[in-house]
Structure formats: structure tokens, C-alpha cells
Scaffold this motif. Structure first.
Motif, mmCIF file in Angstrom:
data_model
loop_
_atom_site.group_PDB
_atom_site.id
_atom_site.type_symbol
_atom_site.label_atom_id
_atom_site.label_comp_id
_atom_site.label_asym_id
_atom_site.label_seq_id
_atom_site.Cartn_x
_atom_site.Cartn_y
_atom_site.Cartn_z
ATOM 1 N N ILE A 51 0.987 -1.190 0.029
ATOM 2 C CA ILE A 51 -0.003 0.053 0.082
ATOM 3 C C ILE A 51 0.925 1.299 0.013
ATOM 4 O O ILE A 51 1.801 1.541 1.043
ATOM 5 N N HIS A 52 0.761 1.765 -0.984
ATOM 6 C CA HIS A 52 1.571 3.187 -1.178
ATOM 7 C C HIS A 52 0.620 4.394 -0.881
ATOM 8 O O HIS A 52 -0.443 4.502 -1.447
ATOM 9 N N LEU A 53 1.259 5.521 -0.171
ATOM 10 C CA LEU A 53 0.701 6.584 -0.075
ATOM 11 C C LEU A 53 0.976 7.780 -0.640
ATOM 12 O O LEU A 53 2.457 7.900 -0.656
ATOM 13 N N ASP A 54 0.153 8.412 -1.407
ATOM 14 C CA ASP A 54 0.279 9.825 -2.035
ATOM 15 C C ASP A 54 -0.492 10.707 -1.406
ATOM 16 O O ASP A 54 -1.390 10.762 -1.312
ATOM 17 N N THR A 55 0.546 11.894 -0.934
ATOM 18 C CA THR A 55 -0.292 12.876 -0.503
ATOM 19 C C THR A 55 -0.047 14.419 -1.273
ATOM 20 O O THR A 55 1.253 14.448 -1.954
ATOM 21 N N VAL A 56 -1.069 15.008 -1.642
ATOM 22 C CA VAL A 56 -0.725 16.478 -2.311
ATOM 23 C C VAL A 56 -1.423 17.373 -1.411
ATOM 24 O O VAL A 56 -2.600 17.512 -0.780
ATOM 25 N N ARG A 57 -0.513 18.420 -1.019
ATOM 26 C CA ARG A 57 -1.111 19.704 -0.116
ATOM 27 C C ARG A 57 -1.708 20.713 -1.112
ATOM 28 O O ARG A 57 -0.986 21.148 -2.043
ATOM 29 N N THR A 58 -2.757 21.199 -0.695
ATOM 30 C CA THR A 58 -3.569 22.205 -1.176
ATOM 31 C C THR A 58 -3.859 23.329 -0.386
ATOM 32 O O THR A 58 -4.811 22.987 0.760
ATOM 33 N N GLU A 59 -2.888 24.418 0.104
ATOM 34 C CA GLU A 59 -3.078 25.312 1.280
ATOM 35 C C GLU A 59 -2.835 24.584 2.386
ATOM 36 O O GLU A 59 -1.852 23.771 2.944
ATOM 37 N N GLN A 60 -3.936 24.229 3.538
ATOM 38 C CA GLN A 60 -3.914 23.597 4.605
ATOM 39 C C GLN A 60 -4.563 22.380 4.603
ATOM 40 O O GLN A 60 -4.479 21.455 5.617
ATOM 41 N N LYS A 61 -4.976 21.608 3.454
ATOM 42 C CA LYS A 61 -5.546 20.445 3.228
ATOM 43 C C LYS A 61 -4.497 19.650 2.530
ATOM 44 O O LYS A 61 -3.636 19.788 1.530
ATOM 45 N N LEU A 62 -4.668 18.139 2.959
ATOM 46 C CA LEU A 62 -3.824 17.242 2.449
ATOM 47 C C LEU A 62 -4.646 16.109 1.734
ATOM 48 O O LEU A 62 -5.390 15.497 2.277
ATOM 49 N N ALA A 63 -4.645 15.955 0.451
ATOM 50 C CA ALA A 63 -5.398 14.961 -0.388
ATOM 51 C C ALA A 63 -4.421 13.795 -0.148
ATOM 52 O O ALA A 63 -3.383 13.817 -0.446
ATOM 53 N N THR A 64 -5.322 12.712 0.025
ATOM 54 C CA THR A 64 -4.578 11.377 0.204
ATOM 55 C C THR A 64 -5.133 10.252 -0.616
ATOM 56 O O THR A 64 -6.182 10.141 -0.950
ATOM 57 N N ALA A 65 -4.142 9.503 -1.322
ATOM 58 C CA ALA A 65 -4.637 8.362 -2.269
ATOM 59 C C ALA A 65 -3.794 7.305 -1.609
ATOM 60 O O ALA A 65 -2.644 7.088 -1.814
ATOM 61 N N PHE A 66 -4.414 6.065 -1.631
ATOM 62 C CA PHE A 66 -3.851 4.743 -1.318
ATOM 63 C C PHE A 66 -3.918 4.099 -2.616
ATOM 64 O O PHE A 66 -4.963 3.681 -3.440
ATOM 65 N N ARG A 67 -2.499 3.741 -2.886
ATOM 66 C CA ARG A 67 -2.523 2.944 -4.250
ATOM 67 C C ARG A 67 -2.152 1.337 -3.914
ATOM 68 O O ARG A 67 -1.091 1.250 -3.050
ATOM 69 N N ILE A 68 -2.945 0.614 -4.215
ATOM 70 C CA ILE A 68 -3.033 -0.832 -3.815
ATOM 71 C C ILE A 68 -2.128 -1.644 -5.011
ATOM 72 O O ILE A 68 -2.538 -1.479 -5.971
ATOM 73 N N GLU A 69 -1.241 -2.520 -4.585
ATOM 74 C CA GLU A 69 -0.556 -3.659 -5.352
ATOM 75 C C GLU A 69 -0.699 -4.840 -4.696
ATOM 76 O O GLU A 69 -0.231 -4.988 -3.680
ATOM 77 N N LYS A 70 -1.749 -5.769 -5.017
ATOM 78 C CA LYS A 70 -2.039 -7.069 -4.489
ATOM 79 C C LYS A 70 -0.822 -7.952 -4.575
ATOM 80 O O LYS A 70 -0.925 -8.694 -3.761
ATOM 81 N N ASP A 71 -0.259 -8.029 -5.473
ATOM 82 C CA ASP A 71 0.820 -8.888 -5.832
ATOM 83 C C ASP A 71 0.503 -10.502 -5.774
ATOM 84 O O ASP A 71 1.191 -11.190 -5.009
ATOM 85 N N GLY A 72 -0.460 -10.728 -6.172
ATOM 86 C CA GLY A 72 -0.976 -12.278 -6.560
ATOM 87 C C GLY A 72 -1.515 -12.833 -5.425
ATOM 88 O O GLY A 72 -1.380 -12.604 -4.101
ATOM 89 N N LEU A 73 -2.362 -13.836 -5.705
ATOM 90 C CA LEU A 73 -3.322 -14.408 -4.760
ATOM 91 C C LEU A 73 -2.498 -15.713 -4.095
ATOM 92 O O LEU A 73 -1.708 -16.157 -4.901
ATOM 93 N N VAL A 74 -2.803 -15.714 -2.678
ATOM 94 C CA VAL A 74 -1.775 -16.630 -2.026
ATOM 95 C C VAL A 74 -2.851 -17.863 -1.579
ATOM 96 O O VAL A 74 -3.901 -17.448 -0.903
ATOM 97 N N ARG A 75 -2.554 -18.942 -1.442
ATOM 98 C CA ARG A 75 -3.165 -20.133 -1.060
ATOM 99 C C ARG A 75 -2.123 -20.905 -0.031
ATOM 100 O O ARG A 75 -1.176 -21.138 -0.259
ATOM 101 N N PHE A 76 -3.014 -21.613 0.921
ATOM 102 C CA PHE A 76 -2.418 -22.595 1.756
ATOM 103 C C PHE A 76 -1.655 -23.554 1.139
ATOM 104 O O PHE A 76 -2.496 -24.364 0.383
ATOM 105 N N GLY A 77 -0.480 -24.001 1.530
ATOM 106 C CA GLY A 77 0.013 -25.283 1.144
ATOM 107 C C GLY A 77 -0.025 -26.476 2.132
ATOM 108 O O GLY A 77 -1.184 -26.267 3.122
ATOM 109 N N ARG A 78 0.732 -27.216 2.188
ATOM 110 C CA ARG A 78 0.940 -28.317 3.070
ATOM 111 C C ARG A 78 1.393 -27.593 4.555
ATOM 112 O O ARG A 78 2.151 -26.589 4.633
ATOM 113 N N VAL A 79 0.923 -28.512 5.713
ATOM 114 C CA VAL A 79 1.479 -28.255 6.932
ATOM 115 C C VAL A 79 2.314 -29.171 7.523
ATOM 116 O O VAL A 79 2.050 -30.471 7.608
#
Length: 694
Positions: A240-268
Motif C-alpha cells: 500500500i503506497h501513500l500519495d499526499t498532495v497539499r493544497t493550502e492547509q489540506k492534504l489529499a490522500t490516495a492509497f495505491r494498492i498492489e495486491k501482488d498475486g493470490l496466495v493459497r495455503f500449502g501443506r502443513v
């Protein structure tokens, strides 16, 4: 006695306790409030919101630096290493400058530096004072920075200096603050490859309200919740990457998501088992190979394995070779896991010795001793089955010496009945006949019990049970046996039971949050036979909330009702409801309320009732060291008929108490005063007990 009747002792003692309670609260307010602080965020692109390492302090001593004199002509120093070690000075004044957004009193509650305690200021501390610590300076700067940055002041800076009065050995502390401008949240958005999970991820950031003060710790909490959500949906490697942009006294925040592939359980792979069969562990796992990865399932699996009672330690983690199994080209990961367990010894010997007061209507009070010895194996055949044997004997030792009873019990538990997590417990007990010198008879008892327990969640469960009992009375003719049983309260009991329980308390000894709920019922007699015929219901509800600092607001409600079954319905005295005492309606002696029986000596003996109502409200808080205090009010009564349940018959008591916290729970002394007592006499009572009343 006249003073007692007028309530002078009660009201004077209560006033003194209230003052003591208030002073303790005031003293507690001097402790730093760190509840609003969380570990500093990572991944936030705002260097100005960070506490610089030299601001926190590395532990190296600085050269003393004299600052320019202020308007009072006092020279302030920045380095604390010149302060004397013994005796260390007492902080007499804490001054702030530059604080525009928050008052000095509020800032004082956020820092580590403390003035002398209330008791030290009043001279009641017997020479003990709260003295300055050299670590306070670095903690003050860090705590203030964290407080301001949680309110949107990302560019805050603070400096601390002191003046030492060497004559009085007192310290003046001055904290200069440059607050900077306050920032606010602007628009919050989710970007990247969130896909169908975008809506749920947006809920994780719901605390980030536009136009509210920018809080880096709320931002960090949102990132944590997003990662947790993705981890429980098969994406533990999501970024999860955070991008913030300041406009005067406000900070716009964007969360950029990289899921990086589905994981499944293997053997135990399981290690550490020498007695327990591996299937006992595998059946407790909340997942199987091929299931979508979930961190919640890993935690639940560890908890369920540990809950078997077979292990001292359980660890479930990625197998060392798991990273080599990552296949980025297929976007499908299936790592193996490694489970390590440390087994407990399966067999154990148990010894128990107890003492208590033995009192019966036909006899004088005496001291009784209980001696029990048992053996158990909690892992029979390595399948988590439990088998236990116990022998118990009770006898009188003071005012008389004789055997009261012997009891032998065998107990077996099957943890997985019918291949699912259903606990089945079978128990058999036998009490050989022992002659009673007062009744002139010998009574022999045998019983069989069967109980089923079904866990619903980690905090709730359902139970079903049945028990059958047989009693043989010797030295009494068959014609007189039924009359003897009725006169002496000997009852053959055969019953069915059902119950639901949910417990979310963090601690059963000192609960500060959560709740406890229980509903249970038992049906005796009817088609089952026996001598007792009734249906009995009980409902318990306790709630605990922490508020206004360390205050714990505890409430409870209890209801009980017994119904007769059939024409021969009867409710033995041992199954009736009793009220009064340290754990129910404080201010009254134990089980003293309700209908009474007047014996031949004129003594009133409580016989219980069919309905119980009880409610309580209580405030508890730590006072000092290991001592707690509480203020309480109890309401309730027991009733023989429903028509008696009217407001005029509700008894009310109030009082206060003091508790000393030990490893086995609080030891408490409480004073209860009857304020609304209906037909009961006015009065009060002091109670000594262990654990809280609820």
C-alpha cells in the motif's frame, strides 16, 4: 449504637472515602496520558511529521548551555546532567510558551514531567516526594510532538529548559513550542488494482474525515486495517503506497494498492509431537491445503490447538522453503507452513485440601475438612481424550470428630464426537453409605451424568446435559422412607440441562472491558422421575466499560425463575433462590432475604423463593500501588409469587469498598448501607471477600 442508628459512621466514612477517591483521581490525572499515542507510522511521506533522532535524545550528555535570561531575570539551562543525583530536585513549576492551540493544563497531562504528588504537597507523604528524572526531558519532547501531530500540527517543534533553585532543591521547567500551521484531511481515494475489494478498503479508511485535523496515526491505522483486510483475503504480500498532495492547509490522500498475486495455503509440516497423534493437531486447523490464505485462520488455528490443553507452546509460521515457491508468472502462491508444538505431560496427580464451616439445623456449628486426591490423563492414546479418577472425603475436626462422607468419581471426555468439535463428557460418582448419628440412618448415593458442549466461537458455547441419581436409605423401613425423605430434604434428582454462554472479558479476575452473558435452564422430574419436579431458569448479564481515564463502569443484571412441573411439582430448598451478601445485595448478611422458617428456638432460617431480580451499577478505579476503590449500588429482592414483584418491594443499597490486587485476584472489604429497605430493618454491613462481586 445510637451513632449507628443515626448513620453517623456510615455518612462520615462515606464522605471520607469519597474525598480519598477524588484525591486519588486528581493524583492519577498527573500521570501521562499515552492512550492517544500509537507507534509512529511507516510509509508516510511527511518528513516534517517525524521526530528527529537528536530530539528524542541518544543518551549522550550535552554541555550545559545558559540561555538568555527571560523577563524574570532567570537563566534557563538546556542540559539536565548538572542536576544533583541525591536528592534529586522536586519539580515545583511547569511553564509553557508558544502554545496557542492548547492550554497549559492540557499539555501538562501529556508530558512525562510531573510536579510533586498531592500527598507530597500536603505534607502527608511521610517524607516521600515525586522527584525529577533526567529522562523526562526526552520523553516530554517526544510525547508533545506525538500529541500535536495527531492534531494536524505536522511541523511542530519543542525545546525544554530548566532553572534549578539550589537552596530549595526545586526545579522550574519551561517548554517552548513552535506549533506551525495546522493541516487537515482533504479528499481520500483508493487507486491501483483493488478491484472488487475497493468498497471494503474504503471502509478501512472511514476514520479519515475530510476537513478534520490531519492525524498521521489515523493514517497509519488505516494502512494497517487495509493490509489486514487484504491479508485475510489471500494477499499477504500486498503493498500500500501513500500519495499526499497539499493544497493550502489540506492534504489529499490516495492509497495505491498492489495486491501482488493470490496466495493459497500449502501443506502443513508438524514437529514436536511424541505422544499426540498428528491428526489431533490437523483437525484443529481452520484451513486445508488449497484454501485462500487468511491471517485470521492462522491465528484461529493456533488458538484452537492451544485450547486442547495438550501443549505448552504452539507456533505456526511459513516453512523456510516457502519463499522459493513464489511463482510470479502465474500470480498464484502456495507456500507450505511449519507447525511446532511443545507437549505437556499427559498424566498428573492432584491433591486438594479445603476447610469450611459446617452448619446444620440439628447440630452446632463445626469446622469441616475436605481432602481430595485424583489422577488424570488428558491425552489417552494420544487422541486428546481425557480420563480422570478422584476420591474425596469430608470429616468434622472441631466440636466433634466424625466422617461426613466419601465420594468416588470417574470422568471421561471425548473431544471430537461424531467427527466434529463436540465435547462429550461422561461421569459416574458413588457415595458409600455413612451413618449419620443425628438422623440415625445411612444414605448411599450413585449418579451418572452426560454433558455435550459445542463451541460456537472462541468466546461462546452451547451445552446440553442429563443426569440421573439413585439414593438408597438404610435403617429405615420402606413404609417410612418417603416420609423420611420429605421431612429431611433428601431428594432423588433426575434432570436435563441446557445453556448458552458468551464471555468477551479480557480478564476474569479484573475485568475492564467486554461482557459476560449466560442463559441456562434445568428441568427436573416429570417423566424423568425422581423426587424434585420443577423448571428453573437463570439469566446473567455483566458489562464492563473503561471511561474517563482508568475508571471502570461495571453493570450487571440477573433474573431467575422457578416453575412447578405437574401436580406433584415441588421446589427443594437447595434449589430455591437466595439473596444477600458480598456477591449479591451488599448491606445484608449472606442469603438472609426472603421468606423464613422459625425453628423451635425462635431462630429465623431463610428458606429461599421462586423468583430473583438483581441489578447493580459500580465504578471501580485504581487508587495507588495495588489498591483499587469502588462505589456501588445494588437493587433487587427475591419473591415467592409474581404478584409480589412491585417497586415497593425492591431493596436498594449503596456503599464503597477498597480492594488489594493479588495474583489470585482482588481481596476486598466493602461497606453497604441499606437506603431503601421496605419491610427489612434498616442497617449496614461490612463484607470481606475475594474477587469482585461480579
Amino acid at each position: 449504637m445510637g451513632i449507628l442508628k443515626k448513620g453517623g459512621i456510615f455518612w462520615g466514612g462515606l464522605l471520607a472515602f469519597l474525598l480519598f477517591f477524588a484525591f486519588s483521581i486528581a493524583a492519577a490525572q498527573e500521570l501521562p496520558d499515552t492512550s492517544e499515542l500509537v507507534p509512529d507510522t511507516s510509509g508516510i511521506d511527511a518528513d516534517s511529521s517525524r521526530i528527529e533522532p537528536d530530539t528524542l535524545g541518544s543518551g549522550a550528555e550535552e554541555e550545559p548551555t545558559a540561555l538568555p535570561a527571560d523577563e524574570e531575570g532567570i537563566y534557563w539551562e538546556e542540559s539536565w546532567h548538572t542536576l544533583p543525583e541525591r536528592p534529586r530536585p522536586i519539580v515545583s513549576r511547569i511553564l509553557f510558551s508558544g502554545n496557542r492551540a492548547f492550554g497549559a493544563d492540557r499539555l501538562k497531562s501529556k508530558i512525562a514531567t510531573r510536579g510533586d504528588s498531592f500527598w507530597g504537597k500536603t505534607g502527608l507523604s511521610f517524607g516521600q516526594h515525586r522527584r525529577a528524572s533526567k529522562d523526562w526531558k526526552y520523553k516530554d519532547i517526544a510525547l508533545l510532538a506525538a500529541f500535536y501531530r495527531s492534531r494536524g500540527f505536522l511541523d511542530v517543534h519543542a525545546a525544554e529548559s530548566f532553572f534549578h533553585d539550589t537552596v530549595k532543591n526545586e526545579l522550574w521547567v519551561k517548554i517552548e513550542i513552535a506549533e506551525g500551521n495546522q493541516s487537515f484531511f482533504g479528499p481520500v481515494s483508493i487507486a491501483g488494482d483493488a478491484g472488487e475489494l475497493s468498497e471494503k478498503l474504503s471502509e478501512a479508511a472511514s476514520e479519515l474525515k475530510p476537513d478534520s485535523a490531519f492525524n498521521v496515526y489515523l493514517l497509519d491505522g488505516a494502512v494497517f486495517r487495509m493490509k489486514e483486510f487484504l491479508s485475510n483475503r489471500g494477499y499477504p504480500y500486498a503493498q500500500i503506497h501513500l500519495d499526499t498532495v497539499r493544497t493550502e492547509q489540506k492534504l489529499a490522500t490516495a492509497f495505491r494498492i498492489e495486491k501482488d498475486g493470490l496466495v493459497r495455503f500449502g501443506r502443513v509440516e508438524i514437529a514436536g509431537l511424541s505422544i499426540t497423534h498428528p491428526n489431533v493437531v490437523r483437525r484443529e486447523l481452520a484451513f486445508k491445503p488449497g484454501d485462500v490464505y487468511s491471517r485470521e485462520k492462522i491465528i484461529k488455528s493456533q488458538q484452537q490447538i492451544y485450547a486442547t490443553g495438550l501443549f505448552n507452546f504452539v507456533s505456526l509460521s511459513l516453512a523456510p522453503k516457502a519463499d522459493s515457491l513464489r511463482q510470479r508468472d502465474t500470480l498464484e502462491l502456495q507456500p507450505d507452513f511449519f507447525l511446532r508444538a511443545v507437549e505437556r505431560k499427559p498424566a498428573a496427580l492432584n491433591l486438594h485440601l479445603g476447610a469450611g464451616q459446617y452448619e446444620r439445623r440439628e447440630e452446632r456449628q463445626a469446622l469441616s475438612l475436605d481432602l481430595a486426591a485424583g489422577w488424570e490423563n488428558r491425552n489417552v492414546g494420544g487422541r486428546a481424550r481425557r480420563f480422570a479418577l478422584q476420591a474425596k472425603t469430608s470429616f468434622l475436626v472441631i466440636t466433634d470428630y466424625r466422617l461426613l462422607s466419601n465420594k468416588f468419581t470417574a470422568d471421561y471426555t471425548e473431544p471430537w464426537l461424531l467427527g466434529i468439535r463436540n465435547y462429550a463428557n461422561f461421569s459416574v460418582s458413588f457415595e458409600p453409605a455413612v451413618r449419620d448419628p443425628v438422623l440415625g440412618v445411612r444414605i448411599q448415593t450413585g449418579s451418572f451424568g452426560l454433558t455435550f458442549l459445542r463451541p460456537i466461537t472462541l468466546t461462546s458455547r452451547l451445552t446440553l446435559g442429563a443426569s440421573l441419581e439413585e439414593i438408597n436409605i438404610f435403617d429405615v423401613s420402606p413404609a417410612q422412607e418417603e416420609l423420611f425423605k420429605a421431612q429431611k430434604g433428601v431428594n432423588v434428582r433426575r434432570k436435563l440441562t441446557a445453556g448458552f454462554e458468551k464471555d468477551t472479558r479480557g480478564s476474569i479476575l479484573i475485568p475492564t472491558g467486554g461482557s459476560y452473558t449466560r442463559l441456562d435452564g434445568e428441568f427436573l422430574g416429570g417423566p424423568l422421575g425422581g423426587d424434585a419436579h420443577f423448571l428453573k431458569m437463570n439469566f446473567y448479564w455483566n458489562r464492563y466499560q473503561t471511561m474517563a481515564g482508568n475508571n471502570v463502569f461495571a453493570t450487571r443484571f440477573r433474573w431467575g425463575q422457578a416453575f412447578m412441573v405437574g401436580e406433584q411439582g415441588n421446589l427443594p430448598s437447595t434449589d430455591r433462590f437466595f439473596l444477600g451478601g458480598a456477591n449479591t445485595l451488599r448491606g445484608y448478611s449472606e442469603n438472609s432475604l426472603g421468606p423464613v422458617f422459625i425453628d423451635s428456638t425462635g431462630k429465623a432460617i431463610p428458606i429461599g423463593a421462586k423468583t430473583l431480580l438483581l441489578a447493580s451499577v459500580e465504578i471501580r478505579r485504581p487508587l495507588f500501588w495495588r489498591f483499587w476503590g469502588n462505589l456501588f449500588s445494588d437493587f433487587g429482592n427475591i419473591f415467592q409469587a409474581n404478584r409480589d414483584i412491585v417497586p415497593d418491594n425492591i431493596l436498594v443499597t449503596v456503599g464503597a469498598g477498597l480492594q488489594f490486587i493479588t495474583l489470585i485476584g482482588p481481596l476486598r472489604v466493602e461497606y453497604g448501607k441499606r437506603v431503601i429497605h421496605g419491610s427489612q430493618p434498616a442497617g449496614e454491613r461490612v463484607h470481606f471477600s475475594i474477587l469482585f462481586a461480579y
